[in-house]
Design an enzyme around this catalytic site. Structure first.
Site, PDB file in Angstrom:
ATOM      1  N   ALA A 161       0.856  -1.196   0.000  1.00 26.81           N
ATOM      2  CA  ALA A 161       0.000   0.000   0.000  1.00 26.81           C
ATOM      3  C   ALA A 161       0.886   1.237   0.000  1.00 26.81           C
ATOM      4  O   ALA A 161       2.115   1.136   0.015  1.00 26.81           O
ATOM      5  CB  ALA A 161      -0.907  -0.016   1.237  1.00 26.81           C
ATOM      6  N   LYS A 162       0.238   2.370   0.020  1.00 29.69           N
ATOM      7  CA  LYS A 162       0.950   3.653  -0.036  1.00 29.69           C
ATOM      8  C   LYS A 162       2.103   3.744   0.969  1.00 29.69           C
ATOM      9  O   LYS A 162       3.171   4.259   0.659  1.00 29.69           O
ATOM     10  CB  LYS A 162      -0.032   4.812   0.248  1.00 29.69           C
ATOM     11  CG  LYS A 162      -0.928   5.123  -0.933  1.00 29.69           C
ATOM     12  CD  LYS A 162      -0.375   6.275  -1.771  1.00 29.69           C
ATOM     13  CE  LYS A 162      -0.690   6.155  -3.246  1.00 29.69           C
ATOM     14  NZ  LYS A 162      -2.130   5.983  -3.529  1.00 29.69           N
ATOM     15  N   ARG A 163       1.838   3.240   2.178  1.00 28.50           N
ATOM     16  CA  ARG A 163       2.858   3.376   3.226  1.00 28.50           C
ATOM     17  C   ARG A 163       4.177   2.690   2.878  1.00 28.50           C
ATOM     18  O   ARG A 163       5.200   2.957   3.492  1.00 28.50           O
ATOM     19  CB  ARG A 163       2.318   2.863   4.570  1.00 28.50           C
ATOM     20  CG  ARG A 163       2.302   1.365   4.732  1.00 28.50           C
ATOM     21  CD  ARG A 163       1.733   0.958   6.079  1.00 28.50           C
ATOM     22  NE  ARG A 163       0.280   0.819   5.984  1.00 28.50           N
ATOM     23  CZ  ARG A 163      -0.337  -0.296   5.595  1.00 28.50           C
ATOM     24  NH1 ARG A 163       0.357  -1.373   5.288  1.00 28.50           N
ATOM     25  NH2 ARG A 163      -1.643  -0.359   5.510  1.00 28.50           N
TER      26      ARG A 163
END
Ligand code: GLU
Ligand code: ZN
Length: 316
Positions: A251-253
């Site tokens: 994901a983005k993280r």
């Protein structure tokens, strides 16, 4: 099975393709190309509000950039409403689908054992037998209904759904206990993913589905629909997802792992494919590769059944 295998790539034009999608697409492509089979491209654009303008063209560009190809013109689910409505009518006529006017909140309140996961609470069957048809449901409540599929009662032989996953072996569940009646047609008049994918896989005579194991809970639903519609189901292989070092789904993280951004940073497609091949057990090191280089001797059984960890770089 002597017939030529037939697979499909089924991107949803809702976001950007990232390394996780690329892995599923590469392996789906190799699985049929290595056996001289056909590969179709299906754009799964039914998720109205989430479909992003331009995402389809970008997905095709990303796939080509990776070195993947497909046979024939892409098929768009948004152009196949009639086929989905026919299937819905067939299920309704057989007493296997019913209109439901519950709101999300109604379902949450009525469900005795709310499920915490992404799947949401199990629908408790409130509208089963409540409305004789969609018009009556709408007249009485002022809401257009969705349609739900009647899952067989828990513990009955019909509720057992089992299949042989090509990577995980036998997968079985009691659909009655685990799923609840699920939505096959939405309030907005569009088919839900579960119904559309079954109608399409059957209409396109898809024999091989290779996809991420985030879709495993969908497979039991889809097998119930194949059975209820009298259609032939494909074989399935569910790939473990690509996760970050924290073990959570990419994901983005974990930084930007979109193919788009890798490309903008000057990364070559051969580097991406080489890394995917290495983490998928197809070569020892992340040596640059084109998909076509990997076709010879490919076998899905080489792919380890464990999650792939993205450590922030394409080295391996
Ligand atoms: N369109 C789905 C996705 O991008 C894939 C559906 C499938 O492979 O059945 O997640
Ligand atoms: Zn309902």
């Amino acid at each position: 099975m002597n017939e030529r295998p037939r697979g499909r790539l089924a991107p949803s034009p809702t976001g950007v393709l990232h390394l996780g999608n690329a892995r599923s697409f590469l392996l789906a492509w190799l699985d049929v190309r290595s056996r001289g089979g056909e590969l179709l491209l299906r754009i799964e654009d039914l998720d109205g509000p989430r479909v992003r303008a331009g995402a389809e063209a970008e997905a095709l560009e990303d796939l080509r950039w990776l070195g993947l190809d497909w046979d024939g013109a892409p098929v768009r689910q948004s152009e196949r409403a009639r086929e989905y409505t026919n299937a819905l009518q067939q299920l309704a006529a057989a007493g296997l689908a019913y209109p439901c006017t519950c709101t999300r909140r109604d379902v949450e309140l009525a469900a005795s054992a709310p499920h915490a996961g992404e799947e949401g609470p199990i629908y408790p069957g409130t509208c089963f037998g409540r409305w004789s048809d969609a018009a009556e449901a709408e007249a009485a409540t002022g809401r257009a209904p969705c349609w739900r599929f009647c899952v067989p009662a828990p513990g009955t032989p019909e509720a057992t759904v089992a299949f042989e996953d090509r990577l995980r072996g036998r997968v079985a569940c009691d659909a009655g206990a685990e799923l609840g009646d699920f939505v096959i047609h939405k309030r907005d008049g569009q088919a839900a993913y579960q119904l559309a994918v079954v109608v399409d896989d059957a209409a396109q005579a898809v024999s091989e589905v290779v996809r991420g194991d985030d879709l495993l809970p969908s497979t039991a639903r889809q097998l119930l629909l194949f059975r209820a519609l009298g259609l032939q189901a494909p074989r399935y292989a569910h790939l473990p997802l690509v996760v970050g070092e924290d073990g959570r789904r990419l994901a983005k993280r974990h930084g930007d792992t979109s193919l788009r951004s890798l490309r903008e940073q000057g990364v070559r497609p051969e580097a991406v494919v080489g890394w995917l091949a290495a983490v998928s057990g197809l070569q020892p090191l992340a040596t640059p590769a084109r998909p076509a280089d990997l076709v010879k001797d490919f076998s899905l059984s080489q792919v380890p059944p464990s999650a792939v960890v993205w450590r922030g770089s394409l080295a391996h």
